[in-house]
Design an enzyme around this catalytic site. Sequence first.
Site, PDB file in Angstrom:
ATOM      1  N   ASN A  84      35.632 -34.130  10.038  1.00  0.00           N
ATOM      2  CA  ASN A  84      37.155 -33.886  10.478  1.00  0.00           C
ATOM      3  C   ASN A  84      37.545 -32.781   9.844  1.00  0.00           C
ATOM      4  O   ASN A  84      36.814 -32.080   8.790  1.00  0.00           O
ATOM      5  CB  ASN A  84      37.993 -34.877  10.652  1.00  0.00           C
ATOM      6  CG  ASN A  84      38.849 -35.035  11.735  1.00  0.00           C
ATOM      7  OD1 ASN A  84      39.689 -34.058  12.056  1.00  0.00           O
ATOM      8  ND2 ASN A  84      39.131 -36.346  12.382  1.00  0.00           N
ATOM      9  N   HIS A 114      33.903 -31.912 -15.683  1.00  0.00           N
ATOM     10  CA  HIS A 114      34.152 -30.936 -17.057  1.00  0.00           C
ATOM     11  C   HIS A 114      34.366 -31.871 -18.066  1.00  0.00           C
ATOM     12  O   HIS A 114      34.715 -33.061 -17.927  1.00  0.00           O
ATOM     13  CB  HIS A 114      35.457 -30.083 -16.635  1.00  0.00           C
ATOM     14  CG  HIS A 114      35.473 -29.238 -15.692  1.00  0.00           C
ATOM     15  ND1 HIS A 114      34.788 -27.954 -15.646  1.00  0.00           N
ATOM     16  CD2 HIS A 114      35.829 -29.062 -14.389  1.00  0.00           C
ATOM     17  CE1 HIS A 114      34.570 -27.292 -14.470  1.00  0.00           C
ATOM     18  NE2 HIS A 114      35.295 -28.122 -13.495  1.00  0.00           N
ATOM     19  N   GLY A 141      40.393 -40.918   6.123  1.00  0.00           N
ATOM     20  CA  GLY A 141      40.836 -39.650   5.591  1.00  0.00           C
ATOM     21  C   GLY A 141      41.101 -39.883   4.248  1.00  0.00           C
ATOM     22  O   GLY A 141      41.506 -41.133   3.502  1.00  0.00           O
ATOM     23  N   ALA A 159      40.425 -45.184   3.982  1.00  0.00           N
ATOM     24  CA  ALA A 159      41.459 -43.988   3.641  1.00  0.00           C
ATOM     25  C   ALA A 159      42.009 -44.269   2.396  1.00  0.00           C
ATOM     26  O   ALA A 159      42.421 -45.044   1.814  1.00  0.00           O
ATOM     27  CB  ALA A 159      42.348 -44.080   4.694  1.00  0.00           C
ATOM     28  N   LYS A 179      36.624 -50.293  -4.756  1.00  0.00           N
ATOM     29  CA  LYS A 179      36.124 -51.386  -5.065  1.00  0.00           C
ATOM     30  C   LYS A 179      35.734 -52.102  -3.877  1.00  0.00           C
ATOM     31  O   LYS A 179      36.290 -52.039  -2.648  1.00  0.00           O
ATOM     32  CB  LYS A 179      37.227 -52.363  -5.761  1.00  0.00           C
ATOM     33  CG  LYS A 179      37.263 -51.943  -7.283  1.00  0.00           C
ATOM     34  CD  LYS A 179      38.151 -52.873  -7.901  1.00  0.00           C
ATOM     35  CE  LYS A 179      38.299 -52.363  -9.266  1.00  0.00           C
ATOM     36  NZ  LYS A 179      39.557 -52.817  -9.917  1.00  0.00           N
ATOM     37  N   ARG A 182      34.448 -56.336   1.157  1.00  0.00           N
ATOM     38  CA  ARG A 182      33.636 -57.302   2.066  1.00  0.00           C
ATOM     39  C   ARG A 182      32.412 -56.534   2.336  1.00  0.00           C
ATOM     40  O   ARG A 182      32.082 -55.647   2.482  1.00  0.00           O
ATOM     41  CB  ARG A 182      34.554 -57.984   3.220  1.00  0.00           C
ATOM     42  CG  ARG A 182      34.638 -56.992   4.294  1.00  0.00           C
ATOM     43  CD  ARG A 182      35.479 -57.711   5.385  1.00  0.00           C
ATOM     44  NE  ARG A 182      35.661 -56.917   6.537  1.00  0.00           N
ATOM     45  CZ  ARG A 182      34.917 -56.472   7.548  1.00  0.00           C
ATOM     46  NH1 ARG A 182      33.667 -56.892   7.625  1.00  0.00           N
ATOM     47  NH2 ARG A 182      35.605 -55.800   8.689  1.00  0.00           N
TER      48      ARG A 182
END
Length: 187
Positions: A84, A114, A141, A159, A179, A182
Amino acid sequence: MLSELDKLQAGDWYHFDDKAIVARKAHAAKLCQEFNAISATEPENQTKKMQEILGSSGDNLSVQATFNCDYGKNIHVGHDFLSNYNLTILDMAPVTIGNNVMIGPNCGIYTVNHPMTRNSRRQYLAQAKPVTIGNDVWFGGSVTVLPGVTIGNNVVVAAGAVVAKNVHNNTLVAGVPAKPIRRLTQD
């Protein structure tokens, strides 16, 4: 003695202000600018330009503008790739993306890091680590993937997640840092 480009490709610390590295990034920026200038009503031309930018791509490639990258030739996407709007891939190291991958708007995939010390940052040092994304993956997103991460097959990244560690197959991850939420089924 290794060049800065050799150091980059070996995964070592390199000076990102090196002329060869700067030229590589400038060339990629030019190609991305050309891609981003193509009208969305010309999907065939967008695809041709994207194929010029990428290292390799499978069938059914669809990338929406804007797209930005550091090099382009280190990006390899499989079949049925959909991105997208507003994807940034900092591909100083290889970014390998499998088949049937959908990336939501405003996502970033970063291979560059860095130093943590100010004196090293003042020397314009960077280090690149590859990112690998498996098959049948969906990013919502504003997902961010950090250097060195491997994301397995059949993964959904919710998202806004920041993926800082590897993700196992068949997993939904969310949060900052991402994390496991499920397990996912195959169907």
